[in-house]
Design a protein around this motif. Structure first.
Motif, short mmCIF file in Angstrom:
data_model
loop_
_atom_site.label_atom_id
_atom_site.label_comp_id
_atom_site.label_asym_id
_atom_site.label_seq_id
_atom_site.Cartn_x
_atom_site.Cartn_y
_atom_site.Cartn_z
N THR A 87 39.25 16.46 68.14
CA THR A 87 38.01 17.21 68.34
C THR A 87 36.86 16.67 67.49
O THR A 87 35.76 17.23 67.51
N TYR A 88 37.13 15.58 66.78
CA TYR A 88 36.16 15.03 65.83
C TYR A 88 34.78 14.82 66.50
O TYR A 88 33.75 15.21 65.97
N GLY A 89 34.81 14.19 67.68
CA GLY A 89 33.55 13.87 68.36
C GLY A 89 32.75 15.10 68.74
O GLY A 89 31.52 15.05 68.79
N HIS A 90 33.44 16.19 69.01
CA HIS A 90 32.75 17.41 69.42
C HIS A 90 32.12 18.15 68.24
O HIS A 90 31.22 18.97 68.43
N ILE A 91 32.63 17.90 67.04
CA ILE A 91 32.12 18.61 65.85
C ILE A 91 31.25 17.71 64.98
O ILE A 91 30.19 18.11 64.52
N ALA A 96 42.29 19.00 61.70
CA ALA A 96 42.47 17.55 61.78
C ALA A 96 41.13 16.84 61.77
O ALA A 96 40.96 15.82 61.08
N ALA A 97 40.16 17.38 62.50
CA ALA A 97 38.82 16.76 62.54
C ALA A 97 38.17 16.82 61.16
O ALA A 97 37.51 15.87 60.73
N CYS A 98 38.37 17.93 60.45
CA CYS A 98 37.78 18.07 59.10
C CYS A 98 38.42 17.06 58.14
O CYS A 98 37.73 16.49 57.29
N LEU A 99 39.72 16.87 58.27
CA LEU A 99 40.40 15.87 57.42
C LEU A 99 39.88 14.47 57.73
O LEU A 99 39.70 13.64 56.83
N GLU A 100 39.68 14.21 59.02
CA GLU A 100 39.17 12.90 59.43
C GLU A 100 37.79 12.67 58.83
O GLU A 100 37.49 11.58 58.34
N ALA A 101 36.95 13.72 58.85
CA ALA A 101 35.58 13.58 58.35
C ALA A 101 35.56 13.44 56.82
O ALA A 101 34.82 12.62 56.29
#
Lengths: 111, 379
Positions: free
Chosen positions: B373-377, B346-351
């Motif tokens: 988890t976006y903020g953590h990665i 999900a974080a990768c898609l967001e990015a």
């Protein structure tokens, strides 16, 4: 008239209350307990919720605030900062800190 | 007799390119690129990224710890065969997720692959893949250059997939068909499709399908074009090492080298577009913490995910480390997965696609509870 058994039970109760309730309440600090309860909601677990400042509480709160970018360089939170940090944990930063505390980030330290 | 392992070995590597912006269909083509590297068979995450700071590692595994892992921090090291990836870690363009898995504990390759590609909690419960559904929402669902369409990139919208084969009178398209396909694209996209078509016809499907590095190079070259594909899936099979897995050398370490060179090849071929790219590995499950009697490991649960690309700003290992003592293990044998890998996807898609986390969790993974988890990665 109390039997010997009744007297014994009363004695044990009095000793228990004095030892655990009064003694712990004298050592427990509400600000420290506030920190520990907050840390319990994150992956930075503080150990037992006893209101006593120890290594686990100190390491956990410093790790959380460091990961969230809320520590100044070389700053270390200690017992006397507990009240101030407790206020921070219940400020507008609360959600941000809870979000940050869901996962642990280990920085890369390759020389 | 055809064993499961022989079947998996025989499936070979593969490349699937998708999300070509299509003239007249795709509006405002997104800048981000996603490459998924599917590690089929179950990669041993403890061999790839050993938690060298956990004393229980050496109690549980007597032989299966590389003798000279690169120390990343007090808790984690990385197998020395990940040379390119280690450089990326040093340059703040890679990260590691440890003790992670899709929420699947059944230890079946077929179910596990279906869960990680479908992105659902139950295997075989949906006919589309999480990346395909995300492409639909991001409106980048375009052409897929593939012989088959793997589940992961299947979306609700029909994918127009095409991959020329040399089998006479079967899948070889007529020149008229090729002209029509190229006519739906403009400029660079048309050139790329034409080139890919020629190359794949010249090389033949079989030789190309067995070499992950040339596939990664092809993916990188195609994806760096302005109108090139936004999504690629590279398959690397044969991680199912039940015996003689290897430590410093051997089969699993050789596969680590292959994965590492795939990262390197993608970076070198993507060139300027590397800065807009995220590459992530996925494997259906980890392997048992203890080695078995044949110097291998069996199907397990938690493993490791490797992420790299210019979209990462600061390298790290993200892990809610569960520990390796007997009481810490899942069913007393496997590394616990404490991070749901769907949250990493999900974080990768967001990015890469710029989609909101809530949209991704509700419409891609159909699960509102997936943590962000976006903020953590990428933060």
């Amino acid at each position: 008239m109390d039997t010997f058994l009744d007297k014994l039970i009363k004695l044990i109760l009095i000793v228990f209350i004095n030892t655990y309730f009064f003694a712990s309440s004298s050592n427990a600090d509400t600000s420290v307990l506030c920190l520990q309860k907050f840390l319990k909601k994150t992956v930075f677990v503080p150990g037992s919720l006893d209101g006593v400042w120890g290594d686990k509480t100190e390491n956990s709160i410093n790790s959380l605030l460091d990961q969230a970018g809320m520590l100044k360089p070389n700053q270390n939170i200690s017992a006397q900062d507990a009240k101030e940090v407790c206020n921070l944990l219940h400020s507008s930063k609360r959600d941000e800190l809870l979000e940050s505390g869901k996962f642990k980030v280990f920085r890369i330290e390759i020389d | 007799m055809l064993t499961r392992r022989h079947f998996l070995s025989g499936t070979g590597a593969g490349l699937f390119l998708s999300g070509y912006p299509v003239h007249g269909f795709t509006k405002n083509a997104i800048k981000g690129r996603i490459v998924v590297v599917l590690l089929e068979g179950g990669m041993d995450g403890l061999l790839a990224v050993p938690p060298i700071g956990d004393d229980n590692l050496f109690k549980q595994r007597r032989a299966l710890v590389a003798s000279n892992p690169l120390k990343l921090n007090p808790l984690f090291g990385i197998h020395p065969n990940f040379k390119n990836f280690s450089s990326m870690l040093l340059n703040d363009e890679a990260s590691i997720i440890h003790a992670t898995s899709f929420p699947y504990v059944g230890r079946s390759h077929f179910e596990g692959q279906n869960v990680l590609q479908g992105g659902m909690l139950t295997p075989f419960s949906i006919k589309t893949g999480w990346l395909g559904r995300a492409m639909d929402i991001a409106k980048t669902a375009g052409k897929a250059m593939s012989l088959e369409t793997p589940l992961i990139i299947r979306g609700a919208n029909d994918l127009d997939n095409f991959y020329p084969a040399r089998i006479k009178h079967s899948r070889l398209p007529s020149s008229e068909t090729l002209r029509l396909i190229q006519s739906t694209h403009l400029n660079n996209a048309a050139k790329v499709i034409g080139k890919l078509t020629k190359n794949s016809m010249k090389m033949g499907v079989v030789s190309q399908a067995r070499d992950p590095l040339s596939l990664a190079a092809e993916a990188g070259r195609a994806m760096r074009e302005k109108d090139g594909p936004r999504v690629a899936v590279v398959k690397i099979p044969q991680f199912d090492d039940h015996s003689e897995i290897g430590t410093d050398t051997g089969h699993h370490p050789e596969l680590f080298t292959l994965v590492d060179r795939t990262f390197g090849k993608l970076k070198s071929e993507l060139k300027e577009e590397w800065k807009n790219t995220i590459v992530l590995t996925m494997t259906e499950f980890g392997r048992t913490v203890k080695e078995n009697g044949s110097a291998g490991t069996d199907h397990g649960y938690g493993s490791v995910g490797l992420l790299a690309g210019g979209l990462i700003n600061r390298s790290s290992v993200v892990a809610n480390w569960p520990g390796l003592s007997n009481k810490d293990l899942y069913e007393k044998r496997d590394l616990y997965a404490t991070i749901d890998y769907r949250s990493i996807c999900a974080a990768c898609l967001e990015a890469a696609f710029g989609l909101d986390h809530d949209v991704i969790s509700e419409r891609v993974f159909l699960d509102k509870t997936i943590p962000r988890t976006y903020g953590h990665i990428f933060g």
